[in-house]
Structures are given as C-alpha cells and as structure tokens.
Design a protein around this motif. Sequence first.
Motif: not given
Length: 251
Positions: A89-118
Amino acid sequence: MRNLLVVLLLTLTGCASQPEPFSVVIDPLSANTIVYRGEINADNVASFEQLITNSPTPIESLIINSGGGEVFAGIRFGELVYQYQLKVIVDKICASSCANYIATASNDVTVREGGLLGWHGGALQPLYLSLQHPQKQAHKNNLENEQFITKWRQAELDFFNKVKVNQIVTVIGMMPGLHDKRDAQLFSYDQKTLKQLGLYIAYEGEQATHSASGEYVVQIFSLSPEVLDLLLMQHSKILEQEKLGLLSQGI
C-alpha cells in the motif's frame, strides 16, 4: 546514480516541516502489517528484514512512504516483498528505487488517494542518457563506476526476471520519442499500460500527478499495445547495438 532518491520529499508530501525520519514498525491497528517510512538504504532494509523475520504474526501487508534510496538495498527490499508475497500500500509517495523494486515486486499494489507513484530511471538509464547527450559519449566512466553499473545491471535484470516484470518499466520515459515530451520530474503509466508491463496496481480514486502542495510531479504515459511493442523493439535493438559495440571492443 548509486542512490535513486527523490530528495524533494518535503515538497512532494506537502509537509510544512522536515521530511519525516525513518521508521519501520508493526502497524498498531493491524498485527500483520508493517509500516515503512523513509529512505531505502542497507541499514533500514536490514531493520525491515529483521522485523518481518521475527514477527510472531505472519506479515501480509506493507504500507510504504518512500522517495527512494540505494539501488542494491532497494533490490533486496523488493526480494523480501516478493518472497513474503506482501500486499503493498503506497501511502504518500513511492518513487525512484521504491517504484523500481517495491511496487514491481508485489502482484497486489494499492496507491492511496493522493499518493504518488513514479519512476525516473534504473540500471539501463546510461544507455538513454548517452542518446540524449551524444556529445558526452567520449567521456568514459571511470573503472569504479563501470564496475558498479555492470553489477547493478545484472542484479536488476535478475530481479525483474524473478518478479516477472519487464525491466523497461524503469526507463520508458527516457526513451527517444517520449523523453522530449517529459514535463515532470517523475513518469508513470496508466493502468492499461501498467498491466501490459506485468504490473498490478490499483488506485483509490484518480492517479495523482500533483503533490499535496499542488506541484506537478508525475507525468502519466498512456501507451497503446502497438506503441509499447514498438518501444520494446527499439529497446531490444539498442541493447543489441550495445552488445555489438562491446564485442567490437573485445569486452
């Protein structure tokens, strides 16, 4: 390059004070959830690994708020997310190394309203930086940097092969034809494009492109299957050209 970190976390989250310090704790409201806030580095990821390993309750979810950090620590973090099959669950931001390796490692990702993924680059970015700045091609990296990039590229390739996500996700926004259209610090993709790349990311509400303070931070690319296939072919051609160039140099 060794530290892919969005340093403007203060601006991105719209906070009035300094970016919050690192913390990793069991969610007091959910014993099967870990909350990770702050930079991704070796010490912080080791703390996360210790917490998830020693938790008396099996951990099922990770709430994260991170602008990124060290690449090898990020890869290790992603390996743990994949190993434990965590929901992210991405709270406020998941960017750079977080986006590269955390958001891609799960098959169940939710970005909370207003959260940034990039994203804004990865181990393959030197290929596209050289295309953007051909006049700098003559300036070779020193041996230490070349060894680091070689090690990073192999580790990142192994990681993406493991999690079954296309590695190109980290650099599409740097490719010819898209780089010239960039108008934000980070880039991301609409949900159809994310699925084509092997990612399963849901958004609570619309995909956020602006920080809480109103700054435009993330550009969203919407790529048709045909355009994405063309980019994949171009990427393969660039990799082949690089390989031939290395062979011609006897490397």
